[in-house]
Enzyme design. Structure first.
Site, PDB file in Angstrom:
ATOM      1  N   CYS A  57       0.808  -1.225   0.000  1.00  0.00           N
ATOM      2  CA  CYS A  57       0.000   0.000   0.000  1.00  0.00           C
ATOM      3  C   CYS A  57       0.844   1.279   0.000  1.00  0.00           C
ATOM      4  CB  CYS A  57      -0.990  -0.025   1.161  1.00  0.00           C
ATOM      5  SG  CYS A  57      -2.392   1.073   0.863  1.00  0.00           S
ATOM      6  N   HIS A  98      -3.739  -5.506   2.162  1.00  0.00           N
ATOM      7  CA  HIS A  98      -3.236  -5.763   3.504  1.00  0.00           C
ATOM      8  C   HIS A  98      -4.362  -6.240   4.384  1.00  0.00           C
ATOM      9  CE1 HIS A  98      -2.755  -1.058   4.175  1.00  0.00           C
ATOM     10  NE2 HIS A  98      -3.773  -1.309   3.418  1.00  0.00           N
TER      11      HIS A  98
HETATM   12  N1  GLN Z   1      -1.757   7.000   2.303  1.00  0.00           N
HETATM   13  C1  GLN Z   1      -1.962   6.187   1.154  1.00  0.00           C
HETATM   14  C2  GLN Z   1      -3.323   6.400   0.523  1.00  0.00           C
HETATM   15  O1  GLN Z   1      -4.273   6.704   1.167  1.00  0.00           O
HETATM   16  C3  GLN Z   1      -1.734   4.715   1.491  1.00  0.00           C
HETATM   17  C4  GLN Z   1      -2.696   4.201   2.525  1.00  0.00           C
HETATM   18  C5  GLN Z   1      -2.356   2.835   3.048  1.00  0.00           C
HETATM   19  O2  GLN Z   1      -1.178   2.433   3.152  1.00  0.00           O
HETATM   20  N2  GLN Z   1      -3.382   2.133   3.462  1.00  0.00           N
HETATM   21  O3  GLN Z   1      -3.453   6.263  -0.664  1.00  0.00           O
END
Ligand code: GLN
Length: 246
Positions: A99, A200
């Site tokens: 992510c 995840h």
């Molecule tokens: N901050 C990033 C987004 O919102 C990744 C979020 C995450 O790792 N769940 O796109």
């Protein structure tokens, strides 16, 4: 560790900052599955400001994070760790990025007027537009070896939309959920042993077959590794698939 068995050396990048959705559980799964087979396991962390040794680990791991924490990591990755991670990929080392970590493998992550640098390990860009966050249980189909289709199930929650460059291979095809951007049906990226994914919740407890593939790939062992009693793990996988509707 059993005599004559190798040791999996894992380096977790920013474990204090990039760890939402229980992403630390991925490391626990790697550790347990190594131990159960008599494979050694060593874990060390590399955080903000720490130099990264490209030979120091077999598997480099970076989890997911909020935009705020990602900002700190993006700058540190670009300034301190970029060259080392390119060296890891260049020697065929294994990298798993989830992510927020995945988004930073590409050219950049653009949030409104701000553009965070990526480490340009793979050809992709991520843009945080005004659209809704892409949230929910998800499943993808992937082909790690030719002709062998497998399913990864997990949970995604991202505001960023990732677009792969031409010729860049996705990790898999979306069966359920949004994937990289909610439009092209692709999820994650895979170039050799560099893997990025939005899944995840965390990823590896729900997909232990994939944890085994990572261990085997990182250590150069034949895949599949010797079987374990995976009744609970199979049930967890089935439940994650069921949650996504697949
Ligand atoms: N901050 C990033 C987004 O919102 C990744 C979020 C995450 O790792 N769940 O796109």
């Amino acid at each position: 560790m059993a005599e004559g068995m190798p040791t999996l050396r894992v380096c977790a990048l920013y474990p204090d900052l990039m760890n939402i959705y229980a992403d630390r559980g991925n490391l626990l799964v790697l550790e347990s599955r190594c131990e159960w087979r008599g494979i050694g396991f060593e874990l060390h962390a590399s955080s903000l400001g720490d130099e990264l040794d490209p030979e120091g680990a077999d598997l480099y791991y970076i989890g997911g994070g909020q935009d705020r924490d990602q900002r700190l990591c993006a700058l540190d990755l670009a300034e301190v760790k970029r060259d080392a991670l390119h060296a890891v990929a260049g020697r065929g080392g294994t990298i798993l990025a989830v992510c927020g970590g995945y988004q930073l493998l590409g050219h950049s992550y653009r949030l409104g007027d701000e553009t965070l640098p990526g480490i340009e390990l793979v050809d992709l860009v991520t843009v945080r537009g005004n659209g809704e966050r892409l949230i929910g249980n998800a499943a993808i189909e992937l082909e790690l070896e030719p002709g062998e289709l497998r399913v990864l199930a997990g949970f995604e929650n991202h505001g960023g939309r990732t677009h792969l460059g031409p010729g860049t291979k996705a990790l898999g095809r979306v069966l359920a959920g949004h994937g990289n951007n909610g439009t092209d049906g692709l999820e994650g990226v895979r170039e050799g042993s560099v893997v990025g994914t939005y899944l995840h919740g965390p990823l590896l407890p729900k997909n232990t077959w994939f944890a085994d593939w990572l261990i085997a790939t990182a250590l150069g062992l034949p895949d599949p590794l010797p079987a374990l009693n995976d009744d609970l793990e199979r049930a967890a996988h089935a439940e994650a698939r069921r949650a996504s509707g697949v």
